[in-house]
Design a protein around this motif. Structure first.
Motif, PDB file in Angstrom:
ATOM      1  N   ASP A  10      -2.023  -2.921 -11.984  1.00 13.03           N
ATOM      2  CA  ASP A  10      -1.268  -2.098 -11.026  1.00 13.03           C
ATOM      3  C   ASP A  10      -1.033  -2.797  -9.692  1.00 13.03           C
ATOM      4  OD1 ASP A  10      -0.942  -0.026 -12.796  1.00 13.03           O
ATOM      5  OD2 ASP A  10      -2.727   1.068 -12.118  1.00 13.03           O
ATOM      6  N   PHE A  11      -2.054  -3.490  -9.169  1.00 12.69           N
ATOM      7  CA  PHE A  11      -1.883  -4.151  -7.868  1.00 12.69           C
ATOM      8  C   PHE A  11      -0.811  -5.237  -7.957  1.00 12.69           C
ATOM      9  CE2 PHE A  11      -4.708  -7.197  -9.815  1.00 12.69           C
ATOM     10  CZ  PHE A  11      -4.363  -8.415  -9.241  1.00 12.69           C
ATOM     11  N   LYS A  13       1.687  -5.294 -10.126  1.00 15.37           N
ATOM     12  CA  LYS A  13       2.956  -4.593 -10.321  1.00 15.37           C
ATOM     13  C   LYS A  13       3.507  -4.121  -8.974  1.00 15.37           C
ATOM     14  CE  LYS A  13       4.864  -1.101 -13.388  1.00 15.37           C
ATOM     15  NZ  LYS A  13       4.537  -0.149 -14.443  1.00 15.37           N
ATOM     16  N   GLU A  14       2.642  -3.527  -8.146  1.00 14.63           N
ATOM     17  CA  GLU A  14       3.061  -3.023  -6.840  1.00 14.63           C
ATOM     18  C   GLU A  14       3.527  -4.156  -5.924  1.00 14.63           C
ATOM     19  OE1 GLU A  14       1.139  -0.640  -3.078  1.00 14.63           O
ATOM     20  OE2 GLU A  14       0.346  -0.219  -5.077  1.00 14.63           O
ATOM     21  N   ILE A  17       6.932  -5.400  -7.148  1.00 16.51           N
ATOM     22  CA  ILE A  17       8.030  -4.488  -6.818  1.00 16.51           C
ATOM     23  C   ILE A  17       8.391  -4.600  -5.340  1.00 16.51           C
ATOM     24  CG2 ILE A  17       8.654  -2.048  -6.590  1.00 16.51           C
ATOM     25  CD1 ILE A  17       7.072  -1.578  -9.211  1.00 16.51           C
ATOM     26  N   LYS A  18       7.389  -4.546  -4.466  1.00 11.87           N
ATOM     27  CA  LYS A  18       7.657  -4.579  -3.020  1.00 11.87           C
ATOM     28  C   LYS A  18       8.198  -5.925  -2.546  1.00 11.87           C
ATOM     29  CE  LYS A  18       4.722  -0.822  -1.621  1.00 11.87           C
ATOM     30  NZ  LYS A  18       3.541  -0.376  -0.919  1.00 11.87           N
ATOM     31  N   TYR A  22       9.355  -8.633  -9.136  1.00 13.17           N
ATOM     32  CA  TYR A  22       8.819  -8.025 -10.360  1.00 13.17           C
ATOM     33  C   TYR A  22       9.595  -8.461 -11.596  1.00 13.17           C
ATOM     34  CZ  TYR A  22       6.810  -4.684 -13.576  1.00 13.17           C
ATOM     35  OH  TYR A  22       6.170  -4.131 -14.640  1.00 13.17           O
TER      36      TYR A  22
END
Length: 180
Positions: A10-11, A13-14, A17-18, A22
């Motif tokens: 998750d970290f 992925k985040e 994205i930011k 990604y």
């Protein structure tokens, strides 16, 4: 990442994205290009064989690319890239040329022929629209200046073509992704 795993932490992925990177976690055209370049480099010692039998390399590469697509689970971005590349190599084998835009149109037609519901897939839309954006506009403005300018313009074109899909489905767009 090598075989298109759908479950990055998750970290990661985040952050992806930011930062707008990604898409690098999704196997797509750039990964197929790297695979082709790897095999072209690998085949340098066999250049003499390739010169006398020019169809061996494209046929071998087609087999490797489709096996790679199989390993990745035939996900839309990798299958789109392999299908487009396949058209290029098939036309090379028969001694003809195909324009990249015709290749993406044929690939899109095949995708929709085999599964018309692909038109509703975000992955399908992002993959085909971003590639079409680069191909349609870059052909018109002849992107041949230098690597940095070409990369920046290609990225902006891809982002412009997928912007409506990003806003509609995700509600955001991170401009840092263009620079990244």
């Amino acid at each position: 990442i090598t075989i298109g795993s759908d479950d990055p932490p998750d970290f990661l992925k985040e952050i992806g994205i930011k930062s707008g990177i990604y898409h690098l976690f999704v196997i797509s055209g750039i990964h197929i290009v790297f695979l082709i370049l790897f095999f072209k480099i690998l085949f340098i010692p066999f250049q003499k064989i390739n010169n006398t039998h020019p169809k061996i390399f494209p046929i071998l590469l087609l087999s490797v690319l489709w096996f790679y697509a199989f390993l990745c689970g035939f996900k839309i971005p990798v299958t789109r890239a392999v299908t487009m590349t396949s058209f290029y190599f098939i036309f090379e084998i028969i001694g003809r040329k195909i324009k990249p835009i015709k290749s993406i149109i044929l690939a899109c037609f095949l995708f929709l022929l085999f599964n018309p519901y692909n038109i509703y897939s975000i992955s399908f839309l992002l993959s085909f629209l971003s590639t079409a954006g680069i191909l349609l506009i870059s052909e018109k403005i002849k992107l041949r200046k230098n690597l940095v300018t070409t990369s920046l313009i290609s990225t902006i074109l891809a982002q412009l073509f997928i912007l409506p899909i990003l806003f509609y489905n995700f509600g955001y767009f991170y401009p840092a992704g263009i620079i990244n």
